[in-house]
Write a protein that holds these residues in place. Structure first.
Motif, short mmCIF file in Angstrom:
data_model
loop_
_atom_site.label_atom_id
_atom_site.label_comp_id
_atom_site.label_asym_id
_atom_site.label_seq_id
_atom_site.Cartn_x
_atom_site.Cartn_y
_atom_site.Cartn_z
N THR A 485 6.81 -13.61 7.70
CA THR A 485 7.27 -13.22 8.68
C THR A 485 6.03 -11.34 8.39
O THR A 485 5.94 -11.43 7.74
CB THR A 485 8.18 -12.38 9.08
OG1 THR A 485 9.00 -11.57 7.54
CG2 THR A 485 9.97 -13.18 8.43
N GLY A 486 6.39 -10.90 9.81
CA GLY A 486 5.74 -9.39 10.43
C GLY A 486 5.57 -8.76 9.33
O GLY A 486 4.93 -7.51 9.02
N ASP A 487 6.90 -8.57 8.78
CA ASP A 487 7.30 -7.02 8.06
C ASP A 487 6.44 -7.62 6.23
O ASP A 487 6.63 -6.87 5.70
CB ASP A 487 9.10 -7.07 7.94
CG ASP A 487 10.02 -8.35 7.75
OD1 ASP A 487 8.96 -8.97 7.06
OD2 ASP A 487 10.80 -8.23 7.51
N THR A 488 6.22 -9.24 6.39
CA THR A 488 5.35 -8.86 4.69
C THR A 488 3.82 -8.53 4.64
O THR A 488 3.51 -9.34 5.48
CB THR A 488 5.34 -10.06 4.56
OG1 THR A 488 7.12 -10.72 4.25
CG2 THR A 488 5.36 -10.57 2.75
N ASN A 489 3.77 -7.52 4.36
CA ASN A 489 1.73 -7.07 4.56
C ASN A 489 1.42 -8.61 3.38
O ASN A 489 2.12 -8.92 2.14
CB ASN A 489 1.82 -5.86 3.63
CG ASN A 489 2.39 -4.82 4.51
OD1 ASN A 489 2.52 -4.97 5.90
ND2 ASN A 489 3.24 -3.86 4.14
N ALA A 490 0.12 -8.35 3.18
CA ALA A 490 -0.92 -9.28 2.71
C ALA A 490 -0.79 -8.90 0.69
O ALA A 490 -0.27 -7.29 1.06
CB ALA A 490 -2.53 -8.85 2.84
N GLY A 491 -1.54 -9.54 0.17
CA GLY A 491 -1.07 -9.35 -1.43
C GLY A 491 -0.71 -10.17 -2.35
O GLY A 491 -0.77 -11.02 -1.99
N LYS A 492 -0.58 -9.38 -3.85
CA LYS A 492 -0.23 -10.71 -4.30
C LYS A 492 1.19 -10.33 -4.28
O LYS A 492 1.54 -9.90 -4.87
CB LYS A 492 -1.28 -10.60 -5.10
CG LYS A 492 -2.51 -10.78 -5.66
CD LYS A 492 -2.97 -10.75 -6.27
CE LYS A 492 -4.78 -10.79 -6.51
NZ LYS A 492 -5.45 -10.92 -7.54
#
Length: 843
Positions: A485-492
């Motif tokens: 979903t959009g509220d999950t930012n890019a990253g590990k």
């Protein structure tokens, strides 16, 4: 004289009659005559008087807090307790010392309630302290499963997730306000429907906040915190304000949030007062009144009374939670307090605790909900954590839960399990889906069935967070496909699969790593022209999915054909800036060459090379570097200065700059049909050199010099040295006019004004604007109405400009279709609206 004597006699008679009535009432109270009880055919007048006394008492309690003459003794809880008992003496029953309840809820002899025929009403959720009946259904999060409280153990079924450390280790679902014939019953309260629009919901952990998410979509009463809270949700709710509970008529699938104030410490409660203005219904068994006497005798504050009652019950009665007392038609609390064994379970103790405190004037009630693990950032609450606990209302802190006679509700299944993720995408792009597969077995490898696995995405394995998805275990396998979903930012992230427990099998988890990647985008804001050799390389690097800035990324810049390169690092909101010194070689060819300057056109590459999370991005930019020929500029300035100097000398010799003190006519106007009028004779301006200026104060700033036919125009003129004058001008014909201050051929100041018909001017401006729109937007024709054109233009206009567009077309339609007069205000509004639409390029 006789009339005065008669009045005195009448006053004496009324005084004696009133005094006699007071003495008779006092004598009746001293005799303590038995009243009419409910089973013997109650007199309606007596019932009415009881209701009046009860209503007057409640009004007095509410108004008590508003009286400025209130003294400290009225706050004393001992007086409040005694006063409450005295006020309830009007209710007489052989089994009860005193009471204060609605007539329909007064217990009758023979074991019944006033209007309920001896059983709690089915439509009103209630708690049977004898343990003969199950607790009310609380299926929230459990897909319709009910819970019981008594001989049987509640199933270990997952109900809901809790993210955040709660203010108290409890969550209530229902509140039981009234006690009737061994049943605690909810108050009959009308709810208020609540909606929240545009509220921003944040899935992350935060202080003084608790988020609740059902394991299965559910409706009904929802678990909430006690105390002062602020709810955040994206669905409609029914709020019961007095009880502090909420009900959802629609399925709740997502989480809701409660923000709370920091709860009071025990030290603060020791010095706090309970809410003496809170009214509640109560009837008190005779057995309880004797205990209240002891409470009042031994305590000096609200908190002392609260602790005394708890200690009194523990010291004088046997607490055995395995006991189920079947009271039958007997009054349960009296039977427990004055029974031979004096043995009771948790419900017996908290019921007696609550009734004793209420009898002592302390507002106390029972809440039905769940007991939570204290000081835990995340937990899954199970059905067997159902709990009944008392709440006490304090003046400054609202309803505060009391953890008295506590017992352990936490169950640990006997069998271990093994949960393993066998497949999970190691990389996922924002907005796309991810697949997670795995197995669940017992400790010896046997596949398990009919269980639930929650899937989490965590930046750290120990991070508290709500689940992302869930999956059913079938024959030892589970599979879940869900979108990032959009509220999950890019990253590990860690992909964590947690098995939810049941009565036999305990939880287990698996946690492989996942990368959530995203595309990037470079937005350059560098200048297009620079003078000198300083170039400010600026812009933003954005997440191409959410268009949010990304911090801490390197953006490289390098110029074509030049040995110039540098790196800028993005900061807050993805913004970067770097000042670069540009030295252009002497043999570098000009892009364009002028007499005063030459300019180079330099191309440069802006590049983000990418990371394992953010994709690379490249764009091309360009800048004009101007090289000023200062020698040419200096020569030109000197030549122009010499020429001007020579001209001035020649003109002075010819007398062109002769400084004469002369008086000028104030005003002249050129143009057809002008009539100049004034109420007073204007001052003459004595010219002493310099210019005269003409102003139109009725024409606002930013508007053209346009005025309406037959409208009076104020014309103000002033000299640079401060002399002023004013005239009124009326123009009867359309056309271009020139207002000037002059004498003979010597014009000291002038200004043009265009006289128009406002309706024609609006139509002309509107046609020009529509012509521009027809060239940019397909579908606009000459035969369409203005409303049809608006319907085509509006969807292609930015939302924030819709009101401007609609107002402009409203004035345009008035000018084209209406017979109403078009006035100056219409013209100014239309001109400003069209100017705003053109300047902001809304289409």
């Amino acid at each position: 004289m006789n009339n005065r004597k008669n009045l005195i006699n009448l006053a004496v008679f009324l005084f004696i009659a009133l005094l006699s009535m007071l003495l008779i009432m006092a004598a009746i109270n001293m005799l303590d005559l038995p009243g009419l009880n409910s089973f013997g055919g109650e007199n309606n007048n007596n019932r009415s008087s009881q209701n009046d006394r009860r209503d007057n008492k409640r009004d007095n309690e509410r108004n008590k807090g508003n009286s400025s003459d209130r003294n400290n003794s009225e706050y004393d809880w001992k007086e409040r307790a005694q006063k409450r008992r005295d006020e309830g003496r009007g209710y007489i029953d052989p089994e009860y010392a005193y009471g204060q309840e609605p007539e329909s809820m007064v217990p009758r002899q023979g074991g019944g309630y006033g209007g309920y025929g001896g059983i709690a009403p089915e439509q009103m959720p209630n708690i049977d302290i004898s343990g003969n009946e199950a607790l009310p259904d609380m299926p929230f999060g459990m897909g319709g499963n009910s819970i019981v409280f008594g001989d049987g153990k509640n199933p270990h079924i997952p109900a809901f997730e809790v993210l955040g450390v709660p203010n108290y280790p409890f969550m209530k679902v229902m509140v039981m306000e009234n006690y009737q014939q061994n049943h605690w019953i909810m108050a009959n309260e009308d709810p208020e429907e609540k909606f929240l629009f545009g509220v921003k919901m944040n899935r992350e952990f935060s202080e003084n906040s608790v988020k609740v998410k059902p394991v299965e979509p559910s409706k009904g009463y929802i678990p909430v915190l006690s105390g002062s809270i602020e709810m955040k949700y994206d669905f409609s709710l029914l709020e019961y304000k007095e009880s502090g509970t909420f009900y959802s008529e629609e399925l709740v699938e997502n989480f809701y949030e409660m923000e709370y104030e920091t709860p009071p410490t025990e030290t603060k409660l020791m010095n706090a007062k309970t809410d003496g203005d809170y009214t509640y219904d109560v009837y008190i068994p005779k057995a309880v009144e004797l205990i209240v006497d002891e409470v009042i005798e031994n305590c000096n504050s609200d908190y002392e009374a609260i602790k005394f009652v708890e200690e009194f019950l523990l010291e004088n009665y046997i607490y055995d939670n395995s006991v189920v007392n079947n009271y039958g038609n007997k009054e349960g609390i009296s039977s427990f307090l004055w029974g031979e064994d004096r043995v009771g379970n948790y419900l017996d103790f908290v019921s007696a605790y609550t009734i004793i405190l209420r009898a002592a004037g302390i507002p106390c009630r029972l809440a039905l909900g769940y007991k939570l693990m204290p000081n835990v950032s995340y937990q899954v609450v199970y059905a067997d954590q159902v709990y009944v606990y008392p709440e006490i209302k304090f003046e400054d802190y609202g309803w505060v839960p009391m953890d008295v006679f506590s017992y352990d509700v936490f169950y640990y299944p006997p069998e271990e399990t093994v949960t393993e993720i066998t497949f999970a995408d190691n990389t996922a792009r924002r907005g796309n889906s991810i697949t997670v597969k795995g197995t669940v077995t017992d400790s010896v490898g046997n596949p398990l069935d009919d269980m639930t696995v929650l899937i989490y995405l965590k930046k750290d394995k120990e991070e508290p967070c709500l689940s992302y998805a869930k999956s059913k275990v079938t024959m030892g396998n589970f599979e879940s496909v869900f979108n990032i979903t959009g509220d999950t930012n890019a990253g590990k992230y860690q992909v964590v699969a947690d098995l939810l427990e049941n009565d036999i099998y305990r939880t287990s988890s698996s946690d492989p790593e996942l990368k959530i990647v995203t595309d990037t985008f470079l937005e350059l804001n560098s200048p297009n022209n620079i003078f000198g050799n300083k170039f400010n390389f600026t812009g933003r690097i954005l997440d191409d999915f959410s268009f949010e800035g990304v911090k801490g990324l390197d953006v490289n810049v390098s110029f074509h054909y030049l040995d110039i390169a540098d790196t800028a690092v993005s900061g807050e909101d993805g913004e970067f800036s770097k000042e670069i010194e540009i030295d252009v070689p002497e043999d570098y060819r000009y892009y364009q060459n002028f007499f005063f300057a030459g300019r180079y056109f330099l191309l440069y590459d802006a590049e983000f090379t990418g990371t394992d999370i953010y994709s690379p991005y490249y764009t091309l930019g360009g800048v004009y570097v101007w090289d000023i020929y200062w020698i040419n500029v200096l020569i030109t300035v000197l030549l122009l200065s010499g020429i001007i100097f020579c001209i001035i000398i020649v003109l002075r010799k010819k007398g062109m700059f002769k400084r004469e003190k002369e008086e000028l006519p104030i005003l002249a106007a050129d143009g057809p049909g002008v009539v100049m009028t004034t109420d007073v004779s204007p001052q003459l301006i004595k010219k002493k050199g310099g210019n005269c200026y003409i102003e139109f104060p009725q024409i606002g700033e930013g508007l053209p010099d346009v005025w309406g036919v037959d409208d009076s125009l104020a014309i103000v003129f002033h000299h640079s040295e401060g002399n002023r004058g004013e005239l009124k001008g009326v123009f009867h014909k359309k056309g271009e006019y020139r207002i000037k201050i002059s004498r003979d051929d010597d014009i000291s100041g002038e200004r043009n004004i265009r006289i128009v018909d406002y309706r024609e001017e609006i139509i002309a401006i509107g046609k020009s604007y529509l012509k521009e729109m027809s060239e940019r937007i397909l579908g606009i024709t000459d035969v369409m109405t203005l409303r049809e054109i608006l319907d085509i233009v509006k969807p292609k206009t930015t939302t924030e400009r819709h009101w401007v567009l609609e107002n402009a077309f409203s004035v345009f339609e008035k000018a084209v279709y209406s017979d109403e007069d078009i006035v100056r205000n219409d013209y100014e509004r239309f001109y400003v609206f069209i100017k705003e639409l053109k300047q902001n390029n809304s289409i």
